[in-house]
Structure formats: C-alpha cells, structure tokens
Write a protein that holds these residues in place. Structure first.
Motif, PDB file in Angstrom:
ATOM      1  N   ILE A  19       0.896  -1.160   0.000  1.00  0.00           N
ATOM      2  CA  ILE A  19       0.000   0.000   0.000  1.00  0.00           C
ATOM      3  C   ILE A  19       0.929   1.203   0.000  1.00  0.00           C
ATOM      4  CG2 ILE A  19      -1.731   1.316   1.288  1.00  0.00           C
ATOM      5  CD1 ILE A  19      -2.858  -1.359   0.354  1.00  0.00           C
ATOM      6  N   GLU A  20       0.678   2.147  -0.882  1.00  0.00           N
ATOM      7  CA  GLU A  20       1.565   3.308  -0.956  1.00  0.00           C
ATOM      8  C   GLU A  20       0.787   4.606  -0.799  1.00  0.00           C
ATOM      9  OE1 GLU A  20       2.891   4.051  -5.232  1.00  0.00           O
ATOM     10  OE2 GLU A  20       2.278   1.948  -5.298  1.00  0.00           O
ATOM     11  N   LYS A  21       1.495   5.618  -0.301  1.00  0.00           N
ATOM     12  CA  LYS A  21       0.899   6.941  -0.176  1.00  0.00           C
ATOM     13  C   LYS A  21       0.857   7.534  -1.573  1.00  0.00           C
ATOM     14  CE  LYS A  21       0.915  10.979   2.805  1.00  0.00           C
ATOM     15  NZ  LYS A  21      -0.512  10.987   2.959  1.00  0.00           N
ATOM     16  N   LYS A  22      -0.356   7.660  -2.107  1.00  0.00           N
ATOM     17  CA  LYS A  22      -0.544   8.128  -3.479  1.00  0.00           C
ATOM     18  C   LYS A  22      -1.984   8.604  -3.611  1.00  0.00           C
ATOM     19  CE  LYS A  22      -0.156   6.389  -8.202  1.00  0.00           C
ATOM     20  NZ  LYS A  22       1.058   7.037  -8.663  1.00  0.00           N
ATOM     21  N   ASN A  23      -2.167   9.817  -4.082  1.00  0.00           N
ATOM     22  CA  ASN A  23      -3.519  10.339  -4.287  1.00  0.00           C
ATOM     23  C   ASN A  23      -4.159   9.674  -5.500  1.00  0.00           C
ATOM     24  OD1 ASN A  23      -3.920  12.237  -2.187  1.00  0.00           O
ATOM     25  ND2 ASN A  23      -2.477  13.611  -3.193  1.00  0.00           N
ATOM     26  N   GLU A  34      -5.859   9.042  -0.241  1.00  0.00           N
ATOM     27  CA  GLU A  34      -4.433   9.354  -0.129  1.00  0.00           C
ATOM     28  C   GLU A  34      -3.549   8.114  -0.174  1.00  0.00           C
ATOM     29  OE1 GLU A  34      -3.396  11.905   3.148  1.00  0.00           O
ATOM     30  OE2 GLU A  34      -5.324  12.926   3.014  1.00  0.00           O
ATOM     31  N   TYR A  35      -4.158   6.938  -0.226  1.00  0.00           N
ATOM     32  CA  TYR A  35      -3.402   5.692  -0.255  1.00  0.00           C
ATOM     33  C   TYR A  35      -3.962   4.793  -1.347  1.00  0.00           C
ATOM     34  CZ  TYR A  35      -1.415   7.094   4.189  1.00  0.00           C
ATOM     35  OH  TYR A  35      -0.746   7.774   5.171  1.00  0.00           O
ATOM     36  N   ALA A  36      -3.067   3.983  -1.933  1.00  0.00           N
ATOM     37  CA  ALA A  36      -3.477   3.112  -3.025  1.00  0.00           C
ATOM     38  C   ALA A  36      -2.747   1.780  -2.976  1.00  0.00           C
ATOM     39  CB  ALA A  36      -3.189   3.786  -4.360  1.00  0.00           C
ATOM     40  N   TYR A  37      -3.426   0.765  -3.440  1.00  0.00           N
ATOM     41  CA  TYR A  37      -2.825  -0.542  -3.695  1.00  0.00           C
ATOM     42  C   TYR A  37      -2.609  -0.603  -5.203  1.00  0.00           C
ATOM     43  CZ  TYR A  37      -2.728  -5.608  -4.539  1.00  0.00           C
ATOM     44  OH  TYR A  37      -2.389  -6.879  -4.943  1.00  0.00           O
ATOM     45  N   SER A  38      -1.367  -0.807  -5.590  1.00  0.00           N
ATOM     46  CA  SER A  38      -1.066  -0.845  -7.023  1.00  0.00           C
ATOM     47  C   SER A  38      -0.722  -2.252  -7.496  1.00  0.00           C
ATOM     48  CB  SER A  38       0.073   0.117  -7.359  1.00  0.00           C
ATOM     49  OG  SER A  38       1.221  -0.217  -6.615  1.00  0.00           O
ATOM     50  N   GLY A  39      -0.828  -3.210  -6.589  1.00  0.00           N
ATOM     51  CA  GLY A  39      -0.563  -4.598  -6.951  1.00  0.00           C
ATOM     52  C   GLY A  39      -1.686  -5.144  -7.805  1.00  0.00           C
ATOM     53  N   VAL A  44     -11.044 -10.010 -14.831  1.00  0.00           N
ATOM     54  CA  VAL A  44     -11.119  -9.822 -16.280  1.00  0.00           C
ATOM     55  C   VAL A  44     -10.743  -8.386 -16.627  1.00  0.00           C
ATOM     56  CG1 VAL A  44     -12.665  -9.809 -18.269  1.00  0.00           C
ATOM     57  CG2 VAL A  44     -12.819 -11.644 -16.583  1.00  0.00           C
ATOM     58  N   GLU A  45     -11.310  -7.447 -15.895  1.00  0.00           N
ATOM     59  CA  GLU A  45     -11.047  -6.037 -16.138  1.00  0.00           C
ATOM     60  C   GLU A  45      -9.721  -5.628 -15.511  1.00  0.00           C
ATOM     61  OE1 GLU A  45     -13.319  -1.809 -15.231  1.00  0.00           O
ATOM     62  OE2 GLU A  45     -14.455  -3.676 -15.207  1.00  0.00           O
ATOM     63  N   GLU A  46      -8.951  -4.814 -16.228  1.00  0.00           N
ATOM     64  CA  GLU A  46      -7.697  -4.309 -15.667  1.00  0.00           C
ATOM     65  C   GLU A  46      -7.988  -3.126 -14.766  1.00  0.00           C
ATOM     66  OE1 GLU A  46      -3.854  -3.458 -17.585  1.00  0.00           O
ATOM     67  OE2 GLU A  46      -4.449  -5.072 -18.954  1.00  0.00           O
ATOM     68  N   VAL A  47      -7.434  -3.166 -13.568  1.00  0.00           N
ATOM     69  CA  VAL A  47      -7.630  -2.104 -12.592  1.00  0.00           C
ATOM     70  C   VAL A  47      -6.257  -1.635 -12.144  1.00  0.00           C
ATOM     71  CG1 VAL A  47      -8.733  -1.490 -10.415  1.00  0.00           C
ATOM     72  CG2 VAL A  47      -9.689  -3.346 -11.800  1.00  0.00           C
ATOM     73  N   GLU A  48      -6.018  -0.328 -12.225  1.00  0.00           N
ATOM     74  CA  GLU A  48      -4.683   0.166 -11.900  1.00  0.00           C
ATOM     75  C   GLU A  48      -4.492   0.431 -10.412  1.00  0.00           C
ATOM     76  OE1 GLU A  48      -1.510   3.500 -13.435  1.00  0.00           O
ATOM     77  OE2 GLU A  48      -3.337   3.121 -14.551  1.00  0.00           O
ATOM     78  N   PHE A  49      -5.388   1.178  -9.788  1.00  0.00           N
ATOM     79  CA  PHE A  49      -5.250   1.516  -8.368  1.00  0.00           C
ATOM     80  C   PHE A  49      -6.585   1.335  -7.663  1.00  0.00           C
ATOM     81  CE2 PHE A  49      -2.028   4.253 -10.426  1.00  0.00           C
ATOM     82  CZ  PHE A  49      -0.907   3.775  -9.780  1.00  0.00           C
ATOM     83  N   ILE A  50      -6.526   0.765  -6.467  1.00  0.00           N
ATOM     84  CA  ILE A  50      -7.706   0.578  -5.622  1.00  0.00           C
ATOM     85  C   ILE A  50      -7.324   1.073  -4.237  1.00  0.00           C
ATOM     86  CG2 ILE A  50      -9.276  -1.116  -4.586  1.00  0.00           C
ATOM     87  CD1 ILE A  50      -8.631  -2.958  -6.962  1.00  0.00           C
ATOM     88  N   CYS A  51      -8.261   1.689  -3.539  1.00  0.00           N
ATOM     89  CA  CYS A  51      -7.956   2.146  -2.184  1.00  0.00           C
ATOM     90  C   CYS A  51      -7.989   0.962  -1.214  1.00  0.00           C
ATOM     91  CB  CYS A  51      -8.908   3.264  -1.746  1.00  0.00           C
ATOM     92  SG  CYS A  51     -10.534   2.732  -1.194  1.00  0.00           S
ATOM     93  N   PRO A  52      -7.212   1.031  -0.143  1.00  0.00           N
ATOM     94  CA  PRO A  52      -7.157  -0.060   0.831  1.00  0.00           C
ATOM     95  C   PRO A  52      -8.504  -0.353   1.497  1.00  0.00           C
ATOM     96  CG  PRO A  52      -5.397   1.524   1.238  1.00  0.00           C
ATOM     97  CD  PRO A  52      -6.262   2.095   0.166  1.00  0.00           C
ATOM     98  N   TRP A  53      -9.367   0.657   1.636  1.00  0.00           N
ATOM     99  CA  TRP A  53     -10.656   0.462   2.292  1.00  0.00           C
ATOM    100  C   TRP A  53     -11.563  -0.439   1.454  1.00  0.00           C
ATOM    101  CZ3 TRP A  53      -7.770   4.845   2.188  1.00  0.00           C
ATOM    102  CH2 TRP A  53      -7.322   5.331   3.431  1.00  0.00           C
TER     103      TRP A  53
END
Length: 175
Positions: A19-23, A34-39, A44-53
């Motif tokens: 989880i990284e600090k990223k808007n 303010e935080y994102a999971y980029s893993g 099927v759908e490509e997802v770039e960033f999702i919030c930890p919540w």
C-alpha cells in the motif's frame, strides 16, 4: 483522513510498499484517497489503483469479480471463510513468479517481509522444515542456500508468521 484498515494476513502493507501513499480517485468507492494498492488483482477487467478500504471491505473484489491472491496458490485450511478473507480482502505481496501463501495451525500466516539469508539466519531453527524442503526442491546444499538467498537477489525469500504460535514460515522463488 480515516485510519488505514488493518489486514489480518498483511499487517505490514504500508511499510513494505504494498500500500503506498498516493492520491487516487478509487474506481470502487469513487472517493479521492491518499493511499493506493497498485498490486495486481486477478480479474477480467484491468484495474490500476484501488484504495485499501475497498480491499478490506471486499467491495473491490466483488465489483471486479476478482481476487488478490490466487486461491490455487494457497496452502489448504479447513475454514473456507479464511480463504475468502485472504483472497478477496487481503492485498497481495509482489513476487517474481507465482506468489504462494503459507499456512500453519489451520490458518493462513501473515506475510511479514521480503528476506534473504542475512535477515533470517537467526531464525534458522524456527525455519528448519521449510529450509530443508526448499533445499531439497532446488537441490541445494546449506551453504548454497545461504549464498543464493539474497533479498532483491536471484533467489528471493518471503517470510510468513503464524498468527497463533509465532512459528515462521519461508517461501522462495527465483528470477
């Protein structure tokens, strides 16, 4: 800003950069975060960033009919709810090949950190079963194992810890 969610099987996600600090504007809750999971998420759908919540409450996995951890790469436990929590509500760690999630005492272990021999040599006795399994699988002597297992090296270690007895477990992969 609300406190980051706690992940039972991934307690060090922020410290490890999972989880990284990223808007971001989360595509699930549609909130600016303010935080994102980029893993990755297996969907099927490509997802770039999702919030930890949205990971913690399962809404992202539900929206994308996906999972963060491949359930075929998890050791078996008897409680299906534990598997569901792991694969749909836990951000995954980054590995070179296929990640593997280890278990102990019929529950998944928490992912502690990326390691090499230097970081785990004090746990040699605690990890002896896993070390012997890995050496046998890769045809390594003890000295070769110690030499090749380097954090961010050609053989990467992934350290887990049992939630019930503090037994450590080790998985490795090679690039």
């Amino acid at each position: 800003m609300s406190e980051l969610p706690k992940f039972k099987y991934q307690p060090n996600a922020l410290e490890l950069g999972i989880i990284e600090k990223k808007n971001i504007d989360c595509p699930v809750c549609e909130k600016n975060r303010e935080y994102a999971y980029s893993g990755g998420i297996y969907a099927v759908e490509e997802v770039e960033f999702i919030c930890p919540w949205c990971i913690a409450d399962g809404s992202a996995a539900e929206k994308y009919d996906g999972m963060y951890v491949d359930d075929a790469s998890c050791e078996e436990v008897s409680d299906q709810n534990k598997l569901t929590e792991l694969v749909t509500k836990t951000p995954n760690y980054v590995s070179w090949q296929q990640e593997v999630w280890l278990a102990h005492h019929d529950d998944y272990c928490s992912f502690e950190r990326y390691v090499g021999w230097k970081e785990i040599k004090h746990l040699k006795e605690n990890l002896s079963d896993d070390i012997e399994r890995i050496k046998s699988e890769y045809g390594l002597s003890q000295s070769e194992f110690e030499q090749y297992l380097v954090n961010d090296g050609g053989m990467q270690g992934y350290l887990f810890k049992c939630l019930h007895c503090d037994q450590h477990r080790l998985h490795i992969d090679t690039n």
